[in-house]
Enzyme design. Structure first.
Site, PDB file in Angstrom:
ATOM      1  CG  ASN A  47      51.430 -23.176  91.620  1.00  0.00           C
ATOM      2  OD1 ASN A  47      51.059 -23.430  92.764  1.00  0.00           O
ATOM      3  ND2 ASN A  47      50.589 -22.987  90.620  1.00  0.00           N
TER       4      ASN A  47
ATOM      5  CG  HIS B 119      48.931 -19.410  89.345  1.00  0.00           C
ATOM      6  ND1 HIS B 119      48.141 -19.317  88.233  1.00  0.00           N
ATOM      7  CD2 HIS B 119      48.242 -20.152  90.255  1.00  0.00           C
ATOM      8  CE1 HIS B 119      47.005 -19.986  88.447  1.00  0.00           C
ATOM      9  NE2 HIS B 119      47.036 -20.489  89.658  1.00  0.00           N
TER      10      HIS B 119
ATOM     11  CD  GLU C 116      52.859 -17.836  85.248  1.00  0.00           C
ATOM     12  OE1 GLU C 116      52.584 -18.398  86.329  1.00  0.00           O
ATOM     13  OE2 GLU C 116      52.362 -18.172  84.161  1.00  0.00           O
TER      14      GLU C 116
ATOM     15  CB  SER D 232      50.890 -21.570  78.114  1.00  0.00           C
ATOM     16  OG  SER D 232      50.299 -20.502  77.416  1.00  0.00           O
TER      17      SER D 232
ATOM     18  CB  CYS E 145      46.260 -19.115  84.289  1.00  0.00           C
ATOM     19  SG  CYS E 145      46.645 -17.973  85.639  1.00  0.00           S
TER      20      CYS E 145
ATOM     21  CB  CYS F 269      50.008 -15.526  85.304  1.00  0.00           C
ATOM     22  SG  CYS F 269      49.967 -16.438  86.861  1.00  0.00           S
TER      23      CYS F 269
ATOM     24  CG  ASP G  45      47.389 -24.158  89.787  1.00  0.00           C
ATOM     25  OD1 ASP G  45      47.475 -23.508  90.837  1.00  0.00           O
ATOM     26  OD2 ASP G  45      48.079 -23.926  88.786  1.00  0.00           O
TER      27      ASP G  45
HETATM   28 ZN    ZN Z   1      48.730 -18.337  86.538  1.00  0.00          ZN
END
Ligand code: ZN
Length: 152
Positions: free
Chosen positions: A44, A55, A57, A82, A84, A87, A147
């Protein structure tokens, strides 16, 4: 892919998360792996780059560059937290078939949706991922709120 491989690649994702935290950013890391080979790592970098979309990912996928569709469709995405919906949407778009998640106790929104798109999820429940997130939420709550699209 064995669970040993999952542990090894999650270790790389966790290293990215730690680097991000040390840089003053949000401690979430990711790794894209194709048939056992690391294509890219990411973390991130919202704070570091002043970005709305980097982010863990998405930074990782951006670092991997443009890939043929067939590569995404036979890759595994590792992420310390996990995903969002942004992503998760990226993973669905590119049809990444499997995501390995470090932890989902701090944050979890998209998992049912990912599964509904046929994506296999493995949650490792790695306490070190939880601890990094808890530390940030305690020390920098405003960063975390930003975020996930909330006002602190
Ligand atoms: Zn994300």
């Amino acid at each position: 892919m064995s669970s040993d491989d999952d542990a090894r690649f999650m270790e790389l994702a966790l290293q990215q998360a730690q680097i991000g935290w040390d840089e003053g950013g949000i401690p979430i890391g990711a790794v894209l792996v194709h048939r056992g080979e690391v294509l890219a790592v990411g973390r991130n970098r919202r704070v570091q780059l002043g970005s709305a979309i980097r982010h863990g990912e998405t930074d990782c996928l951006e670092n991997a560059g443009r890939l043929p569709a067939s590569v995404y469709r036979s890759s595994v995405l590792y992420t310390t937290l996990s995903p969002c919906y942004m992503c998760a949407g990226t993973a669905v778009l590119y049809e990444i078939p499997r995501i390995v998640i470090g932890e989902n106790s701090t944050f979890s929104t998209s998992e049912d949706w990912l599964r509904s798109h046929g994506i296999e999820l493995t949650v490792l429940d790695d306490q070190r991922c939880v601890e990094l997130m808890q530390r940030m939420i305690t020390e920098r709550p405003e960063l975390w709120a930003e975020d996930i699209g909330e006002e602190a």
